[in-house]
Design a protein around this motif. Structure first.
Motif, short mmCIF file in Angstrom:
data_model
loop_
_atom_site.label_atom_id
_atom_site.label_comp_id
_atom_site.label_asym_id
_atom_site.label_seq_id
_atom_site.Cartn_x
_atom_site.Cartn_y
_atom_site.Cartn_z
N SER A 9 0.82 -1.23 0.00
CA SER A 9 0.00 0.00 0.00
C SER A 9 0.84 1.27 0.00
CB SER A 9 -0.98 0.03 1.19
OG SER A 9 -1.91 -1.00 1.05
N TYR A 10 2.13 1.14 -0.28
CA TYR A 10 2.99 2.32 -0.43
C TYR A 10 2.85 2.84 -1.85
CZ TYR A 10 5.46 1.36 3.97
OH TYR A 10 5.78 1.16 5.28
N HIS A 11 3.05 4.14 -2.03
CA HIS A 11 3.02 4.76 -3.34
C HIS A 11 4.45 4.80 -3.89
CE1 HIS A 11 2.28 7.52 -6.59
NE2 HIS A 11 3.19 8.33 -6.11
N VAL A 12 4.65 4.27 -5.10
CA VAL A 12 5.97 4.32 -5.74
C VAL A 12 6.10 5.68 -6.39
CG1 VAL A 12 7.49 3.31 -7.46
CG2 VAL A 12 6.02 1.83 -6.09
N ARG A 13 6.90 6.54 -5.76
CA ARG A 13 7.07 7.91 -6.24
C ARG A 13 7.99 7.95 -7.45
NH1 ARG A 13 8.88 11.83 -1.66
NH2 ARG A 13 10.55 10.31 -1.64
N SER A 14 9.08 7.18 -7.41
CA SER A 14 9.99 7.13 -8.56
C SER A 14 10.58 5.73 -8.65
CB SER A 14 11.10 8.18 -8.44
OG SER A 14 11.96 7.86 -7.37
N LEU A 15 10.95 5.36 -9.87
CA LEU A 15 11.52 4.04 -10.12
C LEU A 15 12.59 4.18 -11.18
CD1 LEU A 15 11.58 0.97 -9.86
CD2 LEU A 15 9.63 0.85 -11.38
N ALA A 16 13.85 4.03 -10.77
CA ALA A 16 14.99 4.10 -11.69
C ALA A 16 15.44 2.68 -12.01
CB ALA A 16 16.13 4.88 -11.06
N VAL A 17 15.66 2.40 -13.29
CA VAL A 17 16.09 1.06 -13.71
C VAL A 17 17.42 1.18 -14.43
CG1 VAL A 17 15.53 -0.97 -15.10
CG2 VAL A 17 13.70 0.28 -13.94
N THR A 18 18.40 0.41 -13.96
CA THR A 18 19.70 0.32 -14.62
C THR A 18 19.85 -1.09 -15.17
OG1 THR A 18 20.68 1.89 -13.08
CG2 THR A 18 22.20 0.48 -14.30
N VAL A 19 20.11 -1.20 -16.47
CA VAL A 19 20.38 -2.50 -17.09
C VAL A 19 21.89 -2.65 -17.08
CG1 VAL A 19 20.17 -3.92 -19.15
CG2 VAL A 19 18.30 -2.37 -18.50
N SER A 20 22.39 -3.55 -16.21
CA SER A 20 23.83 -3.69 -16.03
C SER A 20 24.45 -4.79 -16.88
CB SER A 20 24.15 -3.94 -14.56
OG SER A 20 23.47 -5.09 -14.11
N ALA A 21 23.63 -5.62 -17.51
CA ALA A 21 24.18 -6.70 -18.34
C ALA A 21 23.15 -7.15 -19.36
CB ALA A 21 24.59 -7.88 -17.47
N LEU A 22 23.65 -7.53 -20.52
CA LEU A 22 22.84 -8.19 -21.54
C LEU A 22 23.45 -9.57 -21.74
CD1 LEU A 22 22.41 -5.32 -24.15
CD2 LEU A 22 20.69 -6.19 -22.56
N LEU A 23 22.69 -10.60 -21.42
CA LEU A 23 23.21 -11.97 -21.45
C LEU A 23 22.53 -12.76 -22.56
CD1 LEU A 23 23.05 -12.59 -17.62
CD2 LEU A 23 25.04 -11.92 -18.97
N PRO A 24 23.28 -13.63 -23.24
CA PRO A 24 22.65 -14.44 -24.29
C PRO A 24 21.66 -15.42 -23.69
CG PRO A 24 24.90 -15.17 -23.88
CD PRO A 24 24.69 -13.94 -23.06
#
Length: 126
Positions: free
Chosen positions: A104-119
Motif C-alpha cells: 500500500s505504499y506509493h511508488v514515487r519514482s523508479l529508476a532502472v539500470t540495465v547492467s548486463a545483456l546476457l545471451p
C-alpha cells in the motif's frame, strides 16, 4: 460441531484506535526484486569471486523514501536480444503494481539500470 461467530463475542475497536502497520523497506525491496525477476526477459547473473562461481542472483534493489512514498532503484540483467525498452517498461509496470498492491505504499519514482545483456541459455541436449 457448531460454528461460532467470533464477531458476536467481541466488539472491534474503532479504526483509529486499532494501531498502525509499518512495513520495513527491506520487505519493499524483496517485493520489488521478486516482481522484477518474474518479468519475461530478465536474467539471473552468475556471482564470481576470484573466478569461482558462487551461484546466481537476480535483480538488485534499493529503497528510500518516507511515510507512504517510496523511491526505488533497480539493477538488473536482461536476456539478449530482448527488446530493452519493452522489457524495462514491463518491469516498471509489474514492480509498481506489486509494491503498491502488497504494501500500500506509493511508488514515487523508479529508476532502472540495465547492467548486463546476457545471451539466451542454450539447451544442453540436442
Amino acid at each position: 460441531m457448531t460454528a461460532v461467530d467470533l464477531r458476536s463475542s467481541a466488539t472491534l475497536a474503532e479504526p483509529e484506535e486499532r494501531g498502525t502497520l509499518s512495513i520495513d523497506h527491506a520487505v519493499v525491496r524483496k517485493v520489488a526484486q521478486r516482481a522484477a525477476d518474474l518479468v519475461p526477459g530478465t536474467a539471473k547473473v552468475e556471482r564470481k569471486v576470484a573466478r569461482l562461481g558462487l551461484g546466481t542472483h537476480g535483480t538488485g534493489a534499493k529503497v528510500s523514501g518516507r511515510d507512504n512514498d517510496v523511491d526505488l532503484a533497480l539493477d538488473l540483467a536482461l536476456h539478449y536480444p530482448a527488446p530493452v525498452r519493452t522489457v524495462v517498461g514491463e518491469v516498471r509496470e509489474q514492480v509498481t503494481r506489486e509494491v503498491e498492491h502488497i504494501t500500500s505504499y506509493h511508488v514515487r519514482s523508479l529508476a532502472v539500470t540495465v547492467s548486463a545483456l546476457l545471451p539466451e541459455p542454450r539447451p544442453r541436449v540436442r
